[in-house]
Design an enzyme around this catalytic site. Structure first.
Site, mmCIF file in Angstrom:
data_model
loop_
_atom_site.group_PDB
_atom_site.id
_atom_site.type_symbol
_atom_site.label_atom_id
_atom_site.label_comp_id
_atom_site.label_asym_id
_atom_site.label_seq_id
_atom_site.Cartn_x
_atom_site.Cartn_y
_atom_site.Cartn_z
ATOM 1 N N HIS A 305 0.032 4.627 2.947
ATOM 2 C CA HIS A 305 1.270 5.180 3.478
ATOM 3 C C HIS A 305 1.413 4.740 4.921
ATOM 4 C CE1 HIS A 305 4.378 8.082 4.551
ATOM 5 N NE2 HIS A 305 4.610 8.131 3.255
ATOM 6 N N ASP A 363 2.977 9.562 -4.982
ATOM 7 C CA ASP A 363 3.348 8.868 -6.215
ATOM 8 C C ASP A 363 2.178 8.615 -7.154
ATOM 9 O OD1 ASP A 363 6.066 8.694 -5.671
ATOM 10 O OD2 ASP A 363 5.717 7.047 -4.285
#
Ligand code: CMC
Length: 429
Positions: A305, A363
Site C-alpha cells: 500500500h 483487498d
C-alpha cells in the site's frame, strides 16, 4: 504555532510557511514558490504532496491507524452501521437517534431509479463488465436528474448526494442482474440499506427471498471499511473533476473509472483471480518468487500500500469477517482461504516483503468473503464503488464548500522538443 522553512535556490533564499494539522505530518506551503522562484516542485505520484486540506479521514500508515472524523475504523465497524458512517462522513458528527432515523428515511426514499434507466441498461452488451456499466450508468444519472446538477445550490448538492448514496446499490444490483440475464428486482424500502441490496442482487420474482442477517451485517461492515480513505487515486480524481465545476454525477463516474484499475479498487478481483491461479499451497513459493523477480511484472495482489507500511487495519477486520461469513455458510474448508492464509504467513516472513514493508491490504481477504456470499469476481470492484461513493461525495462537498477552492491545475517538467519551425509535408525527408 506557525513556523517556516527556508529553501535556498541558486543565490535566492525563500521562506516557506509550515502548516500544522491536528495530527500527522505538517506541510510546507509551496503555493507561492513559482511566483517567488520561477520553479515548480516535482513529485510524480504525489508521494510527498498534500493536495488539499481535509477534516474527513486520517491515516497513520506507519502505525496502521484509520480514523473517520476522528473515530477508529475498528469501533465504527463493530458498533455502527453503514448509513451511520455515511452520516458521519458527510456531516462530521455521529447522528443522534432522531438524526439517524431521518437520514435513513431520506436515503431510503431515493432508492428507485428513473424508470427510463431500465431502457438505458438494455443498450449495454450482456457480457459487459459491471464496472463498465457503472461508469456509464452513474455518469448517465446527470442526464436523468437535471434538477440536482447545479453545484452552486446547496440544496441541489444535498439532493444529488442522497440520490447517489441511495441509488448506487440499485444500479450495482441492476448491473449484476443484467449480466446474468435475470429481471431487475426493485428496492424494498422496509429493509435496511445492505439487506435491500442483497435482496436486489439475489432475489428472483419466482421465489421468496429471505435476507440472511449475518451476511447482511458482514456486508454492511465491508461497506464501512471501504467508505473513505482520504486522498487516494479515485478520490483525488473526483476532487480534480469537481474542481472544474462539473456536476456531481459526472465526478463520481470519474471516480468509478479510476477505482477500476488493478492497482486500486480492481485489486480485490485481481487478488481472488491470483489465489485461484495459485490453486494449492504447494505452488505459493513459485508465486512469491515471481513477485520478487524484478524482470517479472507480477505482484502479489492484495499486498502493499502507498500509505500503510504496517498491517492495513481494514485487512484485520476483513479477515475476521471472512471467517464469520464462511462459518455462517457452513464452508469448513475453502481451498482459496487455505492458500490466502498460507501465502500471508510466507510473505510476512520473507525478507523482501519485510524490507519493503508489504503487508496484506483490504483487498486480500475481501474477494474470498464476497465470493462466498455469492458475488462473481466481476462484481467485487462494483461493491467497493458502492461503498466508496459516500467518501467521494463527502470529499467533493468539502472541496466545493471551501471558499479558497480553485480549479486543480498541476504543472510539469517539460522534457520534449524546444521550439522549432514547421516543415511542410513536401519538404520532409
Ligand atoms: N508484490 C510485490 N512487490 C511489490 C508489491 C506487491 N504487491 N507492492 C509493491 N511492491 C514492491 C515494488 O516492486 C517496489 O519495489 P522496488 O522498490 O524494488 O522497485 C516497492 O515494493 C514499492 O512499490 P511501489 O509500486 O513503488 O509502491 P506504490 O506505493 O507506488 O504502490 C501499490 C502501492 C498498492 C500500487 C502496490 O503495493 C501494488 O501494486 N500492490 C498490489 C495491488 C493492490 O493490492 N492494490 C490495492 C491497494 S489497497 C486498496 C485500494 O487502494 O484500492
Amino acid at each position: 504555532m506557525s513556523s517556516t522553512s527556508t529553501l535556498n535556490v541558486d543565490d535566492k533564499s525563500v521562506e516557506l510557511a509550515v502548516k500544522e494539522g491536528t495530527i500527522g505530518p505538517s506541510v510546507v506551503d509551496i503555493s507561492k514558490l513559482y511566483a517567488q522562484t520561477g520553479m515548480f516542485t516535482y513529485d510524480p505520484g504525489f508521494t510527498s504532496t498534500a493536495a488539499c486540506e481535509s477534516k474527513i479521514t486520517y491515516i497513520d500508515g506507519d502505525k496502521g491507524i484509520l480514523l473517520y472524523r476522528g473515530y477508529p475504523i475498528e469501533q465504527l465497524a463493530e458498533h455502527g452501521d453503514f448509513l451511520e458512517t455515511c452520516y458521519l462522513l458527510l456531516y462530521g458528527e455521529l447522528p443522534t437517534a432522531a438524526q439517524k432515523a431521518d437520514f435513513d428515511y431520506r436515503v431510503t426514499r431515493h432508492t428507485m431509479v428513473h424508470d427510463q434507466m431500465n431502457r438505458f441498461f438494455t443498450g449495454f452488451r450482456r457480457d459487459a463488465h459491471p464496472m463498465a456499466v457503472m461508469v456509464g450508468s452513474v455518469g448517465a444519472l446527470s442526464a436523468f436528474y437535471h434538477d440536482s446538477t447545479d453545484i452552486s445550490d446547496p440544496h441541489q448538492r444535498m439532493v444529488a448526494s442522497m440520490r447517489m448514496i441511495a441509488k448506487m446499490p440499485t444500479l450495482a444490483a441492476m448491473a449484476y442482474k443484467y449480466s446474468i440475464g435475470q429481471p431487475f428486482v426493485y428496492p424494498q424500502n422496509d429493509l435496511d440499506y445492505t439487506s435491500n441490496f442483497l435482496r436486489m442482487c439475489f432475489a428472483v420474482p419466482a421465489e421468496d427471498y429471505k435476507v440472511n442477517p449475518v451476511l447482511s451485517r458482514a456486508l454492511d461492515r465491508i461497506f464501512i471499511l471501504h467508505a473513505d480513505h482520504e486522498q487516494n487515486a479515485s478520490t483525488s480524481t473526483v476532487r480534480l473533476a469537481g474542481s472544474s465545476g462539473a456536476n456531481p454525477f459526472a465526478c463520481i463516474a470519474a471516480g468509478i473509472a479510476c477505482l477500476w484499475g488493478p492497482a486500486h479498487g480492481g485489486a480485490n478481483e485481481a487478488a481472488l483471480k491470483m489465489l485461484e491461479e495459485i490453486g494449492t499451497p504447494e505452488r505459493i513459493p513459485e508465486y512469491i518468487a515471481k513477485a520478487k523477480d524484478k524482470n517479472d511484472p507480477f505482484r502479489l495482489m492484495g499486498f502493499g500500500h502507498r500509505v500503510y507500511k504496517n498491517y492495513d487495519p481494514r485487512a484485520r477486520i476483513m479477515q475476521k469477517t471472512t471467517h464469520e461469513v464462511l462459518n455462517e455458510l457452513g464452508i469448513k474448508d475453502d481451498p482459496l482461504l487455505d492458500v490466502a492464509v498460507e501465502l500471508e504467513q510466507i510473505a510476512l516472513k520473507d525478507e523482501y516483503f519485510i524490507e519493503k514493508k508489504l503487508y496484506p491490504n483490504i483487498d486480500f481477504y475481501s474477494g474470498i468473503t464476497l465470493k462466498a456470499m455469492g458475488f462473481p469476481t466481476s462484481m467485487f470492484t462494483v461493491l467497493f464503488a458502492l461503498a466508496r461513493t459516500v467518501g467521494w461525495i463527502a470529499q467533493w462537498s468539502e472541496m466545493i464548500e471551501d471558499p479558497s477552492q480553485r480549479i486543480g491545475r498541476p504543472r510539469q517538467l517539460y522534457t520534449g522538443s524546444p521550439k522549432r519551425e514547421y516543415v511542410t509535408l513536401a519538404q520532409r525527408g
